[in-house]
Motif scaffolding. Structure first.
Motif, PDB file in Angstrom:
ATOM      1  N   LYS A   1      44.764 -14.447 -70.162  1.00 12.01           N
ATOM      2  CA  LYS A   1      45.368 -15.653 -69.576  1.00 12.01           C
ATOM      3  C   LYS A   1      46.873 -15.737 -69.849  1.00 12.01           C
ATOM      4  O   LYS A   1      47.513 -16.719 -69.508  1.00 12.01           O
ATOM      5  N   THR A   2      47.437 -14.715 -70.461  1.00 10.16           N
ATOM      6  CA  THR A   2      48.850 -14.808 -70.838  1.00 10.16           C
ATOM      7  C   THR A   2      49.774 -14.897 -69.632  1.00 10.16           C
ATOM      8  O   THR A   2      50.814 -15.560 -69.698  1.00 10.16           O
ATOM      9  N   ARG A   3      49.417 -14.239 -68.528  1.00 11.07           N
ATOM     10  CA  ARG A   3      50.321 -14.241 -67.374  1.00 11.07           C
ATOM     11  C   ARG A   3      50.588 -15.657 -66.863  1.00 11.07           C
ATOM     12  O   ARG A   3      51.726 -16.019 -66.547  1.00 11.07           O
ATOM     13  N   LEU A   4      49.550 -16.471 -66.807  1.00 10.79           N
ATOM     14  CA  LEU A   4      49.731 -17.834 -66.304  1.00 10.79           C
ATOM     15  C   LEU A   4      50.620 -18.657 -67.234  1.00 10.79           C
ATOM     16  O   LEU A   4      51.455 -19.440 -66.774  1.00 10.79           O
ATOM     17  N   VAL A   5      50.440 -18.479 -68.538  1.00 11.07           N
ATOM     18  CA  VAL A   5      51.317 -19.190 -69.474  1.00 11.07           C
ATOM     19  C   VAL A   5      52.755 -18.697 -69.321  1.00 11.07           C
ATOM     20  O   VAL A   5      53.702 -19.490 -69.298  1.00 11.07           O
ATOM     21  N   ALA A   6      52.932 -17.404 -69.195  1.00 12.96           N
ATOM     22  CA  ALA A   6      54.278 -16.835 -69.038  1.00 12.96           C
ATOM     23  C   ALA A   6      54.950 -17.333 -67.768  1.00 12.96           C
ATOM     24  O   ALA A   6      56.169 -17.530 -67.734  1.00 12.96           O
ATOM     25  N   GLU A   7      54.180 -17.554 -66.732  1.00 11.42           N
ATOM     26  CA  GLU A   7      54.756 -17.934 -65.434  1.00 11.42           C
ATOM     27  C   GLU A   7      54.971 -19.429 -65.277  1.00 11.42           C
ATOM     28  O   GLU A   7      55.867 -19.849 -64.538  1.00 11.42           O
ATOM     29  N   TYR A   8      54.171 -20.249 -65.957  1.00 10.93           N
ATOM     30  CA  TYR A   8      54.178 -21.682 -65.661  1.00 10.93           C
ATOM     31  C   TYR A   8      54.744 -22.583 -66.765  1.00 10.93           C
ATOM     32  O   TYR A   8      55.144 -23.710 -66.491  1.00 10.93           O
ATOM     33  N   PHE A   9      54.740 -22.117 -67.995  1.00  8.08           N
ATOM     34  CA  PHE A   9      55.095 -23.005 -69.104  1.00  8.08           C
ATOM     35  C   PHE A   9      56.520 -22.793 -69.590  1.00  8.08           C
ATOM     36  O   PHE A   9      57.104 -21.723 -69.420  1.00  8.08           O
ATOM     37  N   HIS A  10      57.057 -23.838 -70.228  1.00  7.73           N
ATOM     38  CA  HIS A  10      58.359 -23.763 -70.884  1.00  7.73           C
ATOM     39  C   HIS A  10      58.215 -23.373 -72.357  1.00  7.73           C
ATOM     40  O   HIS A  10      59.078 -22.701 -72.907  1.00  7.73           O
ATOM     41  N   TRP A  11      57.127 -23.869 -72.974  1.00 10.53           N
ATOM     42  CA  TRP A  11      56.892 -23.644 -74.404  1.00 10.53           C
ATOM     43  C   TRP A  11      55.480 -23.115 -74.622  1.00 10.53           C
ATOM     44  O   TRP A  11      54.550 -23.510 -73.924  1.00 10.53           O
ATOM     45  N   MET A  12      55.342 -22.258 -75.630  1.00  8.67           N
ATOM     46  CA  MET A  12      54.053 -21.749 -76.079  1.00  8.67           C
ATOM     47  C   MET A  12      53.983 -21.919 -77.593  1.00  8.67           C
ATOM     48  O   MET A  12      54.776 -21.315 -78.330  1.00  8.67           O
ATOM     49  N   HIS A  13      53.065 -22.785 -78.061  1.00  8.88           N
ATOM     50  CA  HIS A  13      53.012 -23.153 -79.480  1.00  8.88           C
ATOM     51  C   HIS A  13      52.109 -22.272 -80.323  1.00  8.88           C
ATOM     52  O   HIS A  13      52.160 -22.371 -81.554  1.00  8.88           O
ATOM     53  N   THR A  14      51.270 -21.450 -79.699  1.00  7.69           N
ATOM     54  CA  THR A  14      50.147 -20.885 -80.448  1.00  7.69           C
ATOM     55  C   THR A  14      50.151 -19.357 -80.485  1.00  7.69           C
ATOM     56  O   THR A  14      49.108 -18.721 -80.410  1.00  7.69           O
ATOM     57  N   VAL A  15      51.317 -18.767 -80.629  1.00  7.70           N
ATOM     58  CA  VAL A  15      51.385 -17.308 -80.786  1.00  7.70           C
ATOM     59  C   VAL A  15      50.921 -16.952 -82.197  1.00  7.70           C
ATOM     60  O   VAL A  15      51.520 -17.386 -83.182  1.00  7.70           O
ATOM     61  N   ASP A  16      49.846 -16.176 -82.283  1.00  8.97           N
ATOM     62  CA  ASP A  16      49.307 -15.840 -83.601  1.00  8.97           C
ATOM     63  C   ASP A  16      49.073 -14.347 -83.786  1.00  8.97           C
ATOM     64  O   ASP A  16      48.529 -13.926 -84.820  1.00  8.97           O
ATOM     65  N   ARG A  17      49.473 -13.539 -82.809  1.00  9.26           N
ATOM     66  CA  ARG A  17      49.367 -12.087 -82.954  1.00  9.26           C
ATOM     67  C   ARG A  17      50.354 -11.422 -82.010  1.00  9.26           C
ATOM     68  O   ARG A  17      50.725 -11.964 -80.964  1.00  9.26           O
TER      69      ARG A  17
END
Length: 239
Positions: free
Chosen positions: A95-111
């Motif tokens: 699901k990373t592509r959708l977050v990369a394309e649509y969001f300004h911030w990502m809070h939950t990078v853990d790896r």
């Protein structure tokens, strides 16, 4: 329960005003400047109409946990060009592509794998994705996040990725603990954040604090609090 109670504009406006007042009082109590803490309204499972009502009060930052639900809302509300979308839930690599394309911030990078995919998939036309390393500060098996002793290593790796901008840390401390335990956890997180700040001058965000621990989080340096139920009411079926 009527719509007026859960998502009606007057009731929602009153709730969001109360949350903002709590944040201001917490800032004063911690002797911090006014507006040093940003409110992210957690709109997961809430309809777009509720987001529109919060927007009408001046709220601009919204947090979503579920990728497809969020993308549907972002598309429906794209005429609000100044909304800042924060992804705050666990993320599977598919699901990373959708977050990369649509969001300004990502809070939950853990790896690192997730960070690498987000960087590769971030569209060239967009500015870098603002990211936070999620820390499992209490070492809970039930929660996502990198162990505290591994956070700086992951942060250093993220700093090498071209389409990400590392901004800081995010955590979800244990609920229902004593004030002493809560303070110890938040103090440990604050110490880790200060250490992280030595790596890069752009690191300025500590995302911690929800309805039950907002004041304590602000007292320990939180710059961003994530509030859902106290703004939108109890969780409903996903829109």
């Amino acid at each position: 329960m009527s719509n007026e109670t859960t998502t009606g504009s007057p009731a929602l406006a009153e709730r969001i005003d109360k949350v903002r007042a709590r944040i201001r009082m917490a800032e004063v109590g911690a002797e911090r400047p006014e507006n040093s803490v940003t409110l992210v309204a957690v709109s997961k499972t809430k309809p777009t109409s509720a987001i529109e009502q919060a927007y009408a009060t001046g709220q601009r930052a919204f947090g979503e946990n579920y990728v497809q639900e969020a993308v549907d809302k972002i598309n429906a509300l794209q005429h609000f060009t100044d909304i800042e979308w924060h992804f705050i839930g666990p993320l599977q690599s598919n699901k990373t592509r959708l977050v990369a394309e649509y969001f300004h911030w990502m809070h939950t990078v853990d790896r690192l794998k997730i960070a690498q995919r987000l960087s590769t998939q971030r569209p060239a036309a967009l500015p870098p994705l603002q990211v936070l390393v999620q820390v499992n500060i209490d070492d809970e098996d039930s929660k996502s996040g990198v162990a505290a002793h591994e956070a700086l290593k992951l942060a250093s790796q993220i700093l090498t990725l071209p389409n990400l901008q590392l901004r800081g840390l995010m955590a979800i401390p244990k609920a229902n603990v004593s004030a002493h335990e809560q303070s110890e956890t938040l103090a440990a997180l604050r110490t880790l954040f200060v250490e992280l700040q030595q790596l890069d001058p752009n690191i300025d965000t500590l995302s911690v604090g929800m309805s039950n621990d907002l004041e304590a989080a602000v007292a320990h340096g939180s710059t961003l609090v994530r509030i859902g139920t106290d703004i939108f009411g109890p969780r409903e079926t996903a829109a």
